[in-house]
Design a protein around this motif. Structure first.
Motif, short mmCIF file in Angstrom:
data_model
loop_
_atom_site.label_atom_id
_atom_site.label_comp_id
_atom_site.label_asym_id
_atom_site.label_seq_id
_atom_site.Cartn_x
_atom_site.Cartn_y
_atom_site.Cartn_z
N ARG A 13 0.80 -1.29 0.16
CA ARG A 13 -0.23 0.19 -0.12
C ARG A 13 0.79 1.27 0.43
N LEU A 14 2.05 1.05 0.57
CA LEU A 14 3.22 2.56 0.82
C LEU A 14 4.06 2.29 -1.41
N PRO A 15 4.34 3.69 -1.02
CA PRO A 15 4.65 4.12 -2.25
C PRO A 15 5.94 3.23 -1.76
N ALA A 16 6.13 2.59 -3.17
CA ALA A 16 7.33 1.92 -3.65
C ALA A 16 7.21 0.51 -2.85
N GLY A 17 5.85 0.03 -2.58
CA GLY A 17 5.98 -0.69 -1.04
C GLY A 17 5.87 -2.03 -2.09
N LYS A 18 6.06 -2.49 -3.49
CA LYS A 18 7.01 -3.92 -3.76
C LYS A 18 8.05 -3.96 -3.97
N ARG A 19 8.44 -3.02 -4.19
CA ARG A 19 10.05 -2.66 -3.31
C ARG A 19 10.86 -3.32 -2.16
N ILE A 20 9.49 -2.34 -1.24
CA ILE A 20 10.10 -2.66 -0.23
C ILE A 20 10.19 -4.55 0.44
N PHE A 21 8.63 -4.87 -0.29
CA PHE A 21 8.24 -6.18 0.42
C PHE A 21 9.51 -6.66 -0.50
N SER A 22 10.57 -6.71 -1.78
CA SER A 22 11.19 -7.42 -2.39
C SER A 22 12.07 -7.52 -1.77
N GLU A 23 12.76 -6.39 -0.38
CA GLU A 23 13.90 -6.21 -0.06
C GLU A 23 13.67 -6.67 1.49
N LEU A 24 12.67 -7.21 2.40
CA LEU A 24 12.28 -7.13 3.54
C LEU A 24 12.22 -9.22 2.94
N PHE A 25 11.48 -9.25 2.31
CA PHE A 25 11.27 -11.34 1.82
C PHE A 25 12.78 -11.59 1.43
N SER A 26 13.86 -10.49 0.60
CA SER A 26 15.55 -11.28 0.34
C SER A 26 16.40 -11.28 2.30
N ARG A 27 15.56 -10.24 2.92
CA ARG A 27 16.15 -10.21 3.81
C ARG A 27 16.34 -11.71 4.30
N LYS A 28 14.88 -12.00 4.76
CA LYS A 28 14.52 -13.18 5.55
C LYS A 28 14.60 -14.75 5.32
N ALA A 29 15.52 -14.55 3.72
CA ALA A 29 16.53 -15.91 2.68
C ALA A 29 17.43 -15.13 2.15
N PRO A 30 18.25 -14.84 2.97
CA PRO A 30 18.84 -13.87 1.80
C PRO A 30 19.82 -14.67 0.83
N TYR A 31 19.50 -15.90 0.85
CA TYR A 31 20.10 -15.94 -0.89
C TYR A 31 19.58 -15.64 -1.70
N PHE A 32 18.09 -15.82 -1.74
CA PHE A 32 17.70 -15.06 -2.44
C PHE A 32 17.83 -13.48 -3.40
N ALA A 33 18.87 -12.97 -2.11
CA ALA A 33 19.00 -11.62 -2.41
C ALA A 33 20.46 -11.48 -3.54
N THR A 34 20.50 -13.05 -3.53
CA THR A 34 21.32 -12.50 -5.16
C THR A 34 21.43 -12.40 -6.39
N VAL A 35 19.95 -12.83 -6.43
CA VAL A 35 19.31 -12.23 -7.59
C VAL A 35 17.93 -10.97 -7.95
N ARG A 36 18.27 -10.37 -6.99
CA ARG A 36 17.43 -8.96 -6.82
C ARG A 36 16.25 -9.29 -7.19
N PRO A 37 15.40 -9.92 -6.45
CA PRO A 37 14.04 -10.42 -6.86
C PRO A 37 13.04 -8.94 -6.88
N ARG A 38 11.96 -9.21 -8.08
CA ARG A 38 11.51 -7.81 -7.92
C ARG A 38 10.09 -8.42 -7.26
N PHE A 39 9.01 -8.37 -6.75
CA PHE A 39 7.93 -8.77 -6.58
C PHE A 39 6.77 -8.05 -7.42
N VAL A 40 5.96 -8.58 -8.23
CA VAL A 40 4.92 -8.26 -9.32
C VAL A 40 3.29 -8.44 -8.26
N GLU A 41 3.85 -9.82 -8.26
CA GLU A 41 2.11 -9.96 -7.28
C GLU A 41 2.47 -11.00 -6.78
N LEU A 42 1.97 -11.44 -5.72
CA LEU A 42 1.59 -12.28 -4.84
C LEU A 42 0.19 -12.59 -4.25
#
Length: 157
Positions: A13-42
């Motif tokens: 709901r926040l401005p840049a919310g999907k980017r923020i969620f993507s970063e939070l998700f990658s922090r929880k599972a750090p290996y995913f951060a290696t590909v810098r995922p950007r969530f489109v829909e969940l």
């Protein structure tokens, strides 16, 4: 990652919310951060994210390396599983079967999907369909990630 859907719905709901969620998700599972995922829909039974074509994920041919793509597919599957698993069950990935079908020459969209009824059956083997798609719509990787879904053990209070 408890309450992934709640977090996704609140943060997006926040401005840049999907980017923020993507970063939070990658922090929880750090290996995913290696590909810098950007969530489109969940949503339950569906997850979609993008991996940018950049030097850090390229192979010697200058295309997105298939293992980076598989990492993106597993991130999509993991978020789908967290958003979909019933509260009384738990899951763990048990295998991935993928086919490389074309060169990954652009940014890649990773998609994971499953059937809602699969979570409620007695069979602990749950297939999640995955595919990775180039910007021109060509599927570059497709397959299945199999989950092992079981009842959570009873808590000793």
């Amino acid at each position: 990652m408890a309450n992934v859907m709640d977090l996704y719905q609140q943060v997006t709901r926040l401005p840049a919310g999907k980017r923020i969620f993507s970063e939070l998700f990658s922090r929880k599972a750090p290996y995913f951060a290696t590909v810098r995922p950007r969530f489109v829909e969940l949503r339950p039974n569906y997850a979609e994210l993008r991996i940018g074509k950049r030097r850090g994920v390229q192979n010697h041919l200058g295309t997105v390396h298939v293992i980076a793509i598989c990492n993106g597919l597993e991130a999509a599957m993991g978020s789908l599983a967290e958003a979909s698993v019933p509260a009384h069950k738990r899951w763990i990935p048990k295998g991935m079967d993928v086919r490389y079908t074309a060169k990954a020459t652009t940014d890649i969209t990773c998609i994971a999907e499953t059937d809602p009824d699969a979570w409620n059956g007695d069979d602990p083997d749950l297939p999640v369909r995955v595919r990775a798609v180039r910007e021109d719509g060509v599927v570059v990787v497709e397959g299945v990630i199999r989950l092992w879904v079981t009842e959570k053990p009873a808590r000793a209070d």
